[in-house]
Design an enzyme around this catalytic site. Structure first.
Site, PDB file in Angstrom:
ATOM      1  N   LYS A 224       0.815  -1.219   0.000  1.00 59.58           N
ATOM      2  CA  LYS A 224       0.000   0.000   0.000  1.00 59.58           C
ATOM      3  C   LYS A 224       0.843   1.261   0.000  1.00 59.58           C
ATOM      4  O   LYS A 224       0.588   2.206  -0.753  1.00 59.58           O
ATOM      5  CB  LYS A 224      -0.925  -0.004   1.222  1.00 59.58           C
ATOM      6  CG  LYS A 224      -1.989  -1.086   1.189  1.00 59.58           C
ATOM      7  CD  LYS A 224      -2.827  -1.048   2.468  1.00 59.58           C
ATOM      8  CE  LYS A 224      -3.873  -2.161   2.479  1.00 59.58           C
ATOM      9  NZ  LYS A 224      -4.645  -2.173   3.748  1.00 59.58           N
TER      10      LYS A 224
ATOM     11  N   THR B 279       5.021  -7.727   0.019  1.00 59.37           N
ATOM     12  CA  THR B 279       5.868  -8.842   0.448  1.00 59.37           C
ATOM     13  C   THR B 279       5.034 -10.005   0.972  1.00 59.37           C
ATOM     14  O   THR B 279       3.924  -9.812   1.479  1.00 59.37           O
ATOM     15  CB  THR B 279       6.853  -8.399   1.539  1.00 59.37           C
ATOM     16  OG1 THR B 279       6.109  -7.856   2.644  1.00 59.37           O
ATOM     17  CG2 THR B 279       7.818  -7.362   1.021  1.00 59.37           C
TER      18      THR B 279
ATOM     19  N   GLU C  93      10.375 -11.347   5.173  1.00 54.89           N
ATOM     20  CA  GLU C  93       9.490 -10.737   4.187  1.00 54.89           C
ATOM     21  C   GLU C  93      10.137 -10.841   2.812  1.00 54.89           C
ATOM     22  O   GLU C  93      11.247 -10.350   2.598  1.00 54.89           O
ATOM     23  CB  GLU C  93       9.224  -9.274   4.533  1.00 54.89           C
ATOM     24  CG  GLU C  93       8.569  -9.098   5.897  1.00 54.89           C
ATOM     25  CD  GLU C  93       8.247  -7.649   6.203  1.00 54.89           C
ATOM     26  OE1 GLU C  93       8.377  -6.804   5.287  1.00 54.89           O
ATOM     27  OE2 GLU C  93       7.888  -7.356   7.353  1.00 54.89           O
TER      28      GLU C  93
ATOM     29  N   ARG D 277      22.779  -6.567   2.170  1.00 52.94           N
ATOM     30  CA  ARG D 277      23.143  -5.523   3.135  1.00 52.94           C
ATOM     31  C   ARG D 277      22.564  -5.858   4.501  1.00 52.94           C
ATOM     32  O   ARG D 277      21.664  -6.699   4.630  1.00 52.94           O
ATOM     33  CB  ARG D 277      22.635  -4.147   2.685  1.00 52.94           C
ATOM     34  CG  ARG D 277      21.119  -4.023   2.592  1.00 52.94           C
ATOM     35  CD  ARG D 277      20.695  -2.599   2.265  1.00 52.94           C
ATOM     36  NE  ARG D 277      19.270  -2.501   1.987  1.00 52.94           N
ATOM     37  CZ  ARG D 277      18.326  -2.322   2.918  1.00 52.94           C
ATOM     38  NH1 ARG D 277      18.672  -2.245   4.196  1.00 52.94           N
ATOM     39  NH2 ARG D 277      17.057  -2.237   2.585  1.00 52.94           N
TER      40      ARG D 277
ATOM     41  N   PHE E 172      16.091   4.062   8.095  1.00 44.69           N
ATOM     42  CA  PHE E 172      16.172   5.175   7.170  1.00 44.69           C
ATOM     43  C   PHE E 172      15.420   6.385   7.724  1.00 44.69           C
ATOM     44  O   PHE E 172      14.455   6.247   8.474  1.00 44.69           O
ATOM     45  CB  PHE E 172      15.617   4.765   5.800  1.00 44.69           C
ATOM     46  CG  PHE E 172      16.411   3.659   5.152  1.00 44.69           C
ATOM     47  CD1 PHE E 172      17.572   3.935   4.447  1.00 44.69           C
ATOM     48  CD2 PHE E 172      16.009   2.329   5.280  1.00 44.69           C
ATOM     49  CE1 PHE E 172      18.316   2.921   3.869  1.00 44.69           C
ATOM     50  CE2 PHE E 172      16.732   1.308   4.707  1.00 44.69           C
ATOM     51  CZ  PHE E 172      17.898   1.606   4.003  1.00 44.69           C
TER      52      PHE E 172
END
Length: 321
Positions: free
Chosen positions: A203, A209, A268, A292, A297
């Site tokens: 969304k 996922t 996920e 990674r 973030f």
């Protein structure tokens, strides 16, 4: 492959067999040596190859604080063993059936009387009986008395590294799924149902996922993002452009979602170039390469940039366009 749950379910008609014993967690390349040797020997003698394995793990009975996270489910262990030539598997409830037997009773009751073993294939670190008092050498001596040939296989080492379940767990904890696959002889794979998550991926982000949650005793790789393959199990048709039994490339996130403050650890998988309703399906997730570590973030835009980079790296690692 025939599976017997409990010693009492082994048929009296079983007159002879070749046996290998162990937890076989991960069914790594060291385990494969035992299984393949037992299978070959059984074919030579014209008898079934029988794998004896344990559920629960013996350490969870005696030293639960030291019980390891599991690399495979019982079902995965049995399936892999069957693919390698095991004809029958005996799943022993260690708590009820073997914990109190001394080595002599263990060897006589299980191997000689119940399984009719003509040969036993074990690793050099094999122990058995109460307090793990029996060893591979003990088994060899007991075998001479009962007419059971005992083959002791050296532990597998390559490049100065011993291949064992513990080292594979260490690789996974470091996020090193490549070395885990090297030791296993196959990609590290987890299996579980697809369930509803927060719904944010599709969304808000445009990257829907397939979410899976696992018990704490399952050995997940370190939190981070990985390239891998996602395969829906079972014959049931899927609503969308995916088919069961087909491995699809995926960007796989393991861990919490620090950017959004989600604390529950999950796996996920964003399946590349596909759109399907996977809720309620069982799926395999195979880890191929590490991309990674998990990051927090500062904005959704930063997260989206990172996800797009992740997808590009998945294509590179899996060599797809």
């Amino acid at each position: 492959m025939i599976v017997w749950h409990g010693i009492g379910n082994v048929p009296a008609s079983l007159e002879a067999s070749v046996v290998t014993i162990g937890v076989f967690d991960g069914v790594h390349r060291g385990h494969q040596q035992l299984i393949e040797r037992a299978s070959r020997l059984a074919k030579e003698r014209g008898v079934p190859a029988v794998m004896v394995t344990f559920d629960p793990h013996p350490l969870s009975v005696f030293l639960p604080e030291r019980a390891p996270m599991m690399l495979t489910t019982l079902e995965q262990r049995l399936a892999l063993a069957g693919e390698m030539g095991i004809d029958a598997a005996l799943v022993v409830d260690f708590t009820r059936e073997l914990a109190g037997l001394n080595p002599e009773e263990y060897f006589t009751e299980l191997l000689h009387k119940t399984l009719g073993a003509t040969a036993l294939v074990v690793g050099e670190n094999f122990t058995f009986g109460k307090d793990a008092a029996g060893t591979a050498d003990t088994a060899r001596e007991m075998g001479k008395e009962l007419g059971i040939d005992v083959e002791i296989v050296e532990l597998l080492q390559e490049d100065g590294q011993r291949i064992c379940s513990s080292s594979i767990r260490d690789y996974l904890q470091a996020g090193d799924v490549e070395h885990a696959a090297w030791a296993l002889g196959h990609p590290y794979t987890i299996t579980g149902p697809v369930v509803r998550g927060a719904g944010r991926g599709g969304k808000e982000l445009g990257f829907p996922t397939a979410n899976q949650y696992f018990l704490d005793d399952v050995a997940l790789p370190a939190d981070g993002v990985y390239a891998g393959w996602f395969t829906v199990k079972g014959p049931r048709a899927i609503d969308g452009d995916m088919e069961p039994g087909v491995a699809y490339p995926a960007a796989i996130s393991v861990g919490t979602n620090p950017t959004f403050g989600d604390e529950r650890r999950s796996v996920e998988s964003f399946i590349l170039d596909r759109d399907a309703d996977l809720y309620g399906y069982e799926a395999d997730v195979a880890f191929i390469g590490h991309i990674r570590s998990m990051e927090k973030f500062n904005s959704v835009d930063e997260l989206l940039t990172a996800i797009n980079n992740d997808v590009n790296k998945v294509r590179e690692i899996l060599d797809i366009t």
